[in-house]
Enzyme design. Structure first.
Site, mmCIF file in Angstrom:
data_model
loop_
_atom_site.group_PDB
_atom_site.id
_atom_site.type_symbol
_atom_site.label_atom_id
_atom_site.label_comp_id
_atom_site.label_asym_id
_atom_site.label_seq_id
_atom_site.Cartn_x
_atom_site.Cartn_y
_atom_site.Cartn_z
ATOM 1 N N CYS A 22 48.221 33.745 37.254
ATOM 2 C CA CYS A 22 49.293 34.674 36.880
ATOM 3 C C CYS A 22 50.387 34.679 37.951
ATOM 4 O O CYS A 22 50.195 34.185 39.068
ATOM 5 C CB CYS A 22 48.727 36.076 36.670
ATOM 6 S SG CYS A 22 48.356 36.956 38.196
ATOM 7 N N ASN A 46 37.276 37.600 39.327
ATOM 8 C CA ASN A 46 38.040 38.785 38.922
ATOM 9 C C ASN A 46 37.128 40.011 38.896
ATOM 10 O O ASN A 46 35.971 39.940 38.467
ATOM 11 C CB ASN A 46 38.778 38.564 37.601
ATOM 12 C CG ASN A 46 37.909 38.164 36.445
ATOM 13 O OD1 ASN A 46 36.878 37.530 36.628
ATOM 14 N ND2 ASN A 46 38.300 38.538 35.245
ATOM 15 N N GLU A 75 41.823 34.783 42.086
ATOM 16 C CA GLU A 75 42.545 34.086 43.151
ATOM 17 C C GLU A 75 42.785 35.003 44.337
ATOM 18 O O GLU A 75 42.563 34.642 45.496
ATOM 19 C CB GLU A 75 43.902 33.579 42.640
ATOM 20 C CG GLU A 75 43.823 32.567 41.519
ATOM 21 C CD GLU A 75 43.848 33.200 40.130
ATOM 22 O OE1 GLU A 75 43.228 34.270 39.939
ATOM 23 O OE2 GLU A 75 44.487 32.626 39.236
HETATM 24 N N1 THU Z 1 42.842 36.968 35.755
HETATM 25 C C1 THU Z 1 42.552 36.338 36.931
HETATM 26 O O1 THU Z 1 41.505 36.595 37.548
HETATM 27 N N2 THU Z 1 43.422 35.420 37.394
HETATM 28 C C2 THU Z 1 44.606 35.086 36.775
HETATM 29 O O2 THU Z 1 45.391 34.330 37.336
HETATM 30 C C3 THU Z 1 44.910 35.617 35.443
HETATM 31 C C4 THU Z 1 44.040 36.721 34.985
HETATM 32 C C5 THU Z 1 41.918 37.988 35.266
HETATM 33 C C6 THU Z 1 42.446 39.388 35.333
HETATM 34 C C7 THU Z 1 41.632 40.079 34.271
HETATM 35 O O3 THU Z 1 40.416 40.512 34.847
HETATM 36 C C8 THU Z 1 41.311 38.974 33.270
HETATM 37 O O4 THU Z 1 41.613 37.747 33.909
HETATM 38 C C9 THU Z 1 42.117 39.050 31.956
HETATM 39 O O5 THU Z 1 43.470 39.135 32.228
#
Ligand code: THU
Length: 160
Positions: free
Chosen positions: A112, A62, A75
């Site tokens: 998500c 992320n 992802e």
């Molecule tokens: N996040 C992801 O990288 N993947 C997901 O499927 C859910 C959330 C990240 C986004 C943000 O940087 C952090 O997790 C908190 O939401």
């Protein structure tokens, strides 16, 4: 009136030693990718790794931004890297994991909705199911055989 009941199947592995050697490698790459997370705002570090049809593995993490809505999930970072570097290669599997600043994550991390939609689109683009492998920092591992099991009734090009 009628009701539609949706069911899904999740394979649950007690620990990584129950996975195939190839899936152990993929999941480890996702754990490694956690260290590349740029997440100064949430401090929630997510790592992903995709396996391509040609056997290559690409990681993603992320990437956050002071303008919060611009944050990229791990992802989609990994899927975008794959689509950019190997545009013709289908993706056979994605592994996802995460590390929280506040508590040990001992249960599988759940992608998500936006990422589920993008994994579905990638399946459709390459006509190739993508297995989804999820784990926290430790603990059980969930495996879905296709993104459609994680996101029934997804929107796709057939509606356009
Ligand atoms: N996040 C992801 O990288 N993947 C997901 O499927 C859910 C959330 C990240 C986004 C943000 O940087 C952090 O997790 C908190 O939401």
């Amino acid at each position: 009136m009628k009701e539609i009941k949706l069911t899904t199947t999740i394979k649950v592995y007690a620990n990584t030693s129950e996975l195939s050697p190839a899936d152990q490698v993929l999941l480890q790459r996702a754990h490694d990718a956690v260290h590349d997370s740029y997440s100064p705002y949430s401090n929630f570090k997510v790592g992903a790794a995709v396996r391509l049809a040609n056997g290559e593995i690409l990681g993603g993490s992320n990437q956050e931004n002071a303008s919060y809505p611009l944050c990229l999930c791990a992802e989609r970072t990994a899927l975008s890297a794959a689509a950019s570097i190997f545009p013709k290669e289908g993706i056979t599997a994605i592994a996802v994991t995460a590390k929280s600043p506040t508590k040990p994550i001992t249960f599988p991390i759940s992608p998500c909705g936006a990422c589920r939609q993008v994994i579905c689109e990638t399946e459709n683009k390459h006509k190739q199911d993508i297995r989804i492998i999820l784990q926290g920092e430790t603990g059980e591992i969930y495996e879905f055989m296709t993104a459609k099991d994680l996101m029934p009734l997804s929107f796709d090009s057939e509606f356009l």
